[in-house]
Scaffold this active site. Structure first.
Site: not given
Ligand SMILES: [Mg+2]
Length: 421
Positions: A39, A133-134
């Site tokens: 993350d 983003d993860e």
């Protein structure tokens, strides 16, 4: 017996749980499965700080800047002042007036997300992105190739820092749920490893709010039952939990035990890509809905092109002033990732939706995604289609080189059918 070492700096030892026989870091062969949850730390804000040195070390808030705007990401410098994701921008401005407030550059973030994905792909053939983003990475069986999980996780973290100049945190566990909780515990630049058999002990002291499915509505019900920590839930009778909380009770009983049978789903990203916008003032009428959709369509189709995907369907989402929600689906004539095709389908969806009431939010999602190279039925419009797609790609290119949005309105006009107003 809990954490033997802790690191928030990214250069120390990872946080490892120690079992009865000492640190479990060398037990690579005892991992039935190895799941990473990676993350990025304060992703949008970190990108802005990376790209503009004058923002480094300063509070940065990215999100909607209008009166009804919401914070999407706050830098760690801003979080000190109580600014965090999902709070109203007006509140953020009160709490931290000295912050830099930025609207964000979505297609830039999409591009960085693509670079991040390229790094993940070097580590695992099974990557499940949860957002830009993860992602989960199934690292099972890679010990021989890469070594023990925690050193691999550290290497991945270093590689992201070196190649993208961005910080991330990693959680390592035998199941997805535990890995996701672990990645969040030591942010930023955290690395938390929960070895096999340590799941319950790791989770026990944490608040029940960290159980998936527990939200503002169910939290008071859990508290009323005397359940404040995940350990409380793990010790409670599963029958009682199910009796009092129904399906949620059964679900949290197994999570609290560290059980989560779901595999890393590398097709998950295929399900949908979407975007939405909340308005400062309510809007009304089909023409306004369509107008507001144009920049969102540009964003979603750029994401699809970047990801090498096409959609077969599109879903329109409207939220009315009274917060009721409606969705309408429409099929695309052929799998597509260009704005014009999306707008044609969305027009059909708009026609079937109630648009004469005040609306506070408009959104869309591309659904039923397929690979870009999926054979398509050729049709009469293919010449026109190829031309439009080439134009769309050129615009993505220019936006990537000159910064987001430089051609956004222009591309909306170039690609969209005539504005119905
Ligand atoms: Mg993040």
């Amino acid at each position: 017996v809990h954490a033997s070492t802790t690191s928030a700096g990214g250069h120390g030892a990872p946080r490892l749980l120690a079992g009865a026989g000492g640190p479990c870091s060398a037990m690579g062969d005892r991992w039935p499965r190895v799941i990473f949850h990676v993350d990025m730390d304060a992703f949008y804000a970190s990108v802005e700080q990376r790209d503009d040195p004058s923002l480094r070390g300063r509070p940065v808030v990215v999100g909607g800047l209008g009166p009804r705007g919401v914070v999407s990401t706050a830098s760690y410098e801003a979080r000190v002042f109580g600014v965090k994701s999902a709070i109203p921008m007006v509140v953020a401005r009160e709490r931290c007036p000295q912050a830099a407030f930025l609207p964000g550059r979505m297609s830039h973030y999409v591009e960085i997300s693509r670079q991040l994905r390229a790094i993940f792909d070097r580590y695992s053939p099974s990557v499940e992105p949860l957002s830009l983003d993860e992602a989960f990475l199934d690292m099972s069986g890679t010990e021989r190739l890469f070594g023990p999980p925690e050193s691999t996780a550290r290497r991945l973290q270093d590689e992201v820092a070196r190649e993208l100049s961005l910080p991330c945190s990693v959680g390592v566990a035998t199941v997805k749920y535990v890995a996701k909780v672990a990645s969040d515990l030591e942010k930023p630049r955290g690395l938390t490893v929960v070895p096999p058999g340590m799941e319950r002990r790791f989770l026990a002291p944490l608040s029940v709010e960290r159980l998936w499915g527990v939200g503002p509505k169910s939290l008071p019900r859990l508290h009323a039952l005397g359940l404040r920590t995940i350990g409380d839930v793990a010790r409670a009778s599963p029958r009682l939990l199910e009796e009092k909380l129904g399906e949620l009770g059964r679900h949290i009983a197994s999570l609290a035990d560290g059980r989560d049978a779901r595999d890393v789903d590398n097709a998950r990203e295929r399900k949908s890509v979407g975007s939405e916008r909340t308005f400062d003032r309510d809007i009304r009428g089909a023409a306004r809905v369509r107008e507001e959709l144009i920049p969102l369509v540009d964003e979603v189709t750029a994401t699809l092109r970047n990801a090498g995907l096409r959609a077969r369907g599109v879903r329109l989402k409207l939220k009315y002033a009274d917060f009721t929600l409606t969705t309408r689906q429409a099929r695309l004539d052929t799998p597509a990732h260009d704005a014009a095709a999306f707008l044609v389908a969305l027009d059909r969806a708009i026609e079937r939706a109630e648009t004469d009431r005040p609306m506070r939010l408009v959104g869309l999602a591309a659904t039923d995604l397929v690979d870009d190279d999926t054979p398509r039925q050729e049709n009469l419009f293919d010449g026109e289609r190829a031309r439009r797609e080439k134009l769309a790609r050129t615009l993505d290119d220019v936006n990537a080189r000159f910064g987001d949005g430089s051609l956004r309105r222009a591309s909306s006009k170039a690609l969209g059918p005539k504005n119905p107003r």
